[in-house]
Enzyme design. Structure first.
Site, PDB file in Angstrom:
ATOM      1  N   GLU A  94      52.267 187.303 -25.743  1.00  0.00           N
ATOM      2  CA  GLU A  94      51.493 186.192 -25.173  1.00  0.00           C
ATOM      3  C   GLU A  94      52.161 185.674 -23.906  1.00  0.00           C
ATOM      4  O   GLU A  94      53.390 185.651 -23.822  1.00  0.00           O
ATOM      5  CB  GLU A  94      51.459 185.035 -26.180  1.00  0.00           C
ATOM      6  CG  GLU A  94      50.173 184.885 -26.944  1.00  0.00           C
ATOM      7  CD  GLU A  94      49.050 184.222 -26.147  1.00  0.00           C
ATOM      8  OE1 GLU A  94      48.975 184.412 -24.921  1.00  0.00           O
ATOM      9  OE2 GLU A  94      48.233 183.528 -26.764  1.00  0.00           O
ATOM     10  N   ASP A  95      51.355 185.219 -22.969  1.00  0.00           N
ATOM     11  CA  ASP A  95      51.929 184.610 -21.774  1.00  0.00           C
ATOM     12  C   ASP A  95      52.501 183.229 -22.069  1.00  0.00           C
ATOM     13  O   ASP A  95      53.643 182.928 -21.754  1.00  0.00           O
ATOM     14  CB  ASP A  95      50.872 184.531 -20.650  1.00  0.00           C
ATOM     15  CG  ASP A  95      49.552 183.911 -21.107  1.00  0.00           C
ATOM     16  OD1 ASP A  95      49.428 183.507 -22.277  1.00  0.00           O
ATOM     17  OD2 ASP A  95      48.631 183.821 -20.269  1.00  0.00           O
ATOM     18  N   ASP A 155      50.532 176.917 -25.697  1.00  0.00           N
ATOM     19  CA  ASP A 155      50.358 175.534 -25.257  1.00  0.00           C
ATOM     20  C   ASP A 155      50.019 174.697 -26.503  1.00  0.00           C
ATOM     21  O   ASP A 155      50.919 174.295 -27.239  1.00  0.00           O
ATOM     22  CB  ASP A 155      49.248 175.549 -24.194  1.00  0.00           C
ATOM     23  CG  ASP A 155      48.959 174.209 -23.574  1.00  0.00           C
ATOM     24  OD1 ASP A 155      49.684 173.247 -23.850  1.00  0.00           O
ATOM     25  OD2 ASP A 155      47.992 174.108 -22.797  1.00  0.00           O
ATOM     26  N   PHE A 176      51.030 172.071 -16.145  1.00  0.00           N
ATOM     27  CA  PHE A 176      50.191 173.243 -15.952  1.00  0.00           C
ATOM     28  C   PHE A 176      50.866 174.179 -14.950  1.00  0.00           C
ATOM     29  O   PHE A 176      51.131 173.792 -13.818  1.00  0.00           O
ATOM     30  CB  PHE A 176      48.799 172.840 -15.458  1.00  0.00           C
ATOM     31  CG  PHE A 176      47.840 173.980 -15.500  1.00  0.00           C
ATOM     32  CD1 PHE A 176      47.201 174.321 -16.683  1.00  0.00           C
ATOM     33  CD2 PHE A 176      47.598 174.736 -14.361  1.00  0.00           C
ATOM     34  CE1 PHE A 176      46.331 175.409 -16.728  1.00  0.00           C
ATOM     35  CE2 PHE A 176      46.736 175.819 -14.401  1.00  0.00           C
ATOM     36  CZ  PHE A 176      46.100 176.149 -15.588  1.00  0.00           C
ATOM     37  N   ARG A 187      47.640 184.685 -10.213  1.00  0.00           N
ATOM     38  CA  ARG A 187      48.278 185.541 -11.221  1.00  0.00           C
ATOM     39  C   ARG A 187      49.309 186.463 -10.564  1.00  0.00           C
ATOM     40  O   ARG A 187      50.200 186.983 -11.233  1.00  0.00           O
ATOM     41  CB  ARG A 187      47.230 186.419 -11.917  1.00  0.00           C
ATOM     42  CG  ARG A 187      46.187 185.651 -12.726  1.00  0.00           C
ATOM     43  CD  ARG A 187      45.363 186.639 -13.532  1.00  0.00           C
ATOM     44  NE  ARG A 187      44.114 186.101 -14.042  1.00  0.00           N
ATOM     45  CZ  ARG A 187      44.001 185.419 -15.183  1.00  0.00           C
ATOM     46  NH1 ARG A 187      45.053 185.199 -15.922  1.00  0.00           N
ATOM     47  NH2 ARG A 187      42.827 184.976 -15.578  1.00  0.00           N
TER      48      ARG A 187
HETATM   49  P1  IMP Z   1      46.629 177.265 -26.273  1.00  0.00           P
HETATM   50  O1  IMP Z   1      45.524 177.746 -27.144  1.00  0.00           O
HETATM   51  O2  IMP Z   1      46.430 175.826 -25.878  1.00  0.00           O
HETATM   52  O3  IMP Z   1      48.003 177.503 -26.841  1.00  0.00           O
HETATM   53  O4  IMP Z   1      46.499 178.014 -24.896  1.00  0.00           O
HETATM   54  C1  IMP Z   1      46.819 179.329 -24.734  1.00  0.00           C
HETATM   55  C2  IMP Z   1      46.185 179.901 -23.484  1.00  0.00           C
HETATM   56  O5  IMP Z   1      45.798 178.903 -22.532  1.00  0.00           O
HETATM   57  C3  IMP Z   1      47.186 180.772 -22.772  1.00  0.00           C
HETATM   58  O6  IMP Z   1      47.172 182.075 -23.265  1.00  0.00           O
HETATM   59  C4  IMP Z   1      46.755 180.644 -21.318  1.00  0.00           C
HETATM   60  O7  IMP Z   1      45.746 181.603 -21.046  1.00  0.00           O
HETATM   61  C5  IMP Z   1      46.161 179.252 -21.233  1.00  0.00           C
HETATM   62  N1  IMP Z   1      47.149 178.278 -20.724  1.00  0.00           N
HETATM   63  C6  IMP Z   1      47.806 177.335 -21.417  1.00  0.00           C
HETATM   64  N2  IMP Z   1      48.639 176.614 -20.641  1.00  0.00           N
HETATM   65  C7  IMP Z   1      48.511 177.144 -19.407  1.00  0.00           C
HETATM   66  C8  IMP Z   1      49.142 176.858 -18.144  1.00  0.00           C
HETATM   67  O8  IMP Z   1      50.011 175.974 -17.982  1.00  0.00           O
HETATM   68  N3  IMP Z   1      48.749 177.630 -17.094  1.00  0.00           N
HETATM   69  C9  IMP Z   1      47.813 178.616 -17.204  1.00  0.00           C
HETATM   70  N4  IMP Z   1      47.217 178.929 -18.361  1.00  0.00           N
HETATM   71  C10 IMP Z   1      47.559 178.193 -19.455  1.00  0.00           C
END
Ligand code: IMP
Length: 194
Positions: free
Chosen positions: A118-119, A122, A171, A184
């Site tokens: 995973e990148d 959050d 962010f 990206r």
């Molecule tokens: P989560 O479901 O809130 O944990 O979000 C996961 C996904 O949201 C990641 O795989 C990213 O694609 C996107 N995301 C969350 N935070 C960021 C950020 O700071 N920058 C860009 N994409 C984000």
């Protein structure tokens, strides 16, 4: 056996000033050298853990793709890769909390050692959804490697087995991560001045 003993992965990265931005970059949170160093460490840990097995590294498109391509070159054991695509953020900054599977894996993961790459984690909603979907398919093991984690922003608990960096609840863009599908390509993790 290849004879090249190059100690570092060399990449076709341009000088930072040449990257063209239509929004100013407020700060660079993690530079290219720090990313390279940490990814090599993760690659070693992952290789040690899965040695003797044939893990399947699963990248989540599109954000995870840059990380996967670097991580897989830092993994020294044979492995497979696959991709899936989810949608959660509608191109903006806020989590919608709704996750959809846009494109599934090309391979069966039953009885496989699966490592999700995973990148960023959050709220944790995306990862938690995905882990549930994959567990149903009965892999031998299912682990998570995330480049970044914003623990402060977590809404559901998720276990990260290999973590690159803990970051503040800001962010970020670059190194696969986008804002409105852009940035990206940046070879660092930065905070835009939005
Ligand atoms: P989560 O479901 O809130 O944990 O979000 C996961 C996904 O949201 C990641 O795989 C990213 O694609 C996107 N995301 C969350 N935070 C960021 C950020 O700071 N920058 C860009 N994409 C984000």
């Amino acid at each position: 056996m290849p004879t090249d003993t190059t100690p570092r992965i060399q990449r076709p990265v341009r000088p930072l000033a040449e990257y063209e931005l239509d929004v100013p970059m407020r700060s660079i949170l993690i530079g290219t050298d720090a990313l390279n160093k940490r990814i090599l460490e993760l690659g070693r840990e992952i290789s040690d853990h899965y040695r003797g097995r044939l893990p399947l590294l699963v990248s989540i498109l599109k954000g995870g793709v840059v990380f996967l391509t670097d991580l897989m070159r830092a993994v020294s054991i044979p492995h497979h890769i696959d991709f899936l695509q989810l949608s959660s953020y509608a191109g903006g900054k806020e989590s919608s909390g709704t996750v959809r599977l846009l494109s599934d894996l090309g391979t069966s993961i039953t009885n496989r050692d699966v490592l999700l790459v995973e990148d960023i984690v959050d709220t944790g909603l995306t990862l938690s959804y995905l882990l549930k979907q994959l567990e149903i398919r009965e892999p031998s093991s299912l682990r998570v490697c995330a480049l970044l984690s914003k623990t402060e922003a977590r809404k559901v608990h998720v276990q990260i087995d290999y973590l690159g960096f803990e970051i503040p609840d800001q962010f970020v863009v670059g190194y696969g991560l986008d804002f409105q599908e852009k940035y990206r390509n940046l070879p660092y993790i930065g905070v835009l001045d939005l």
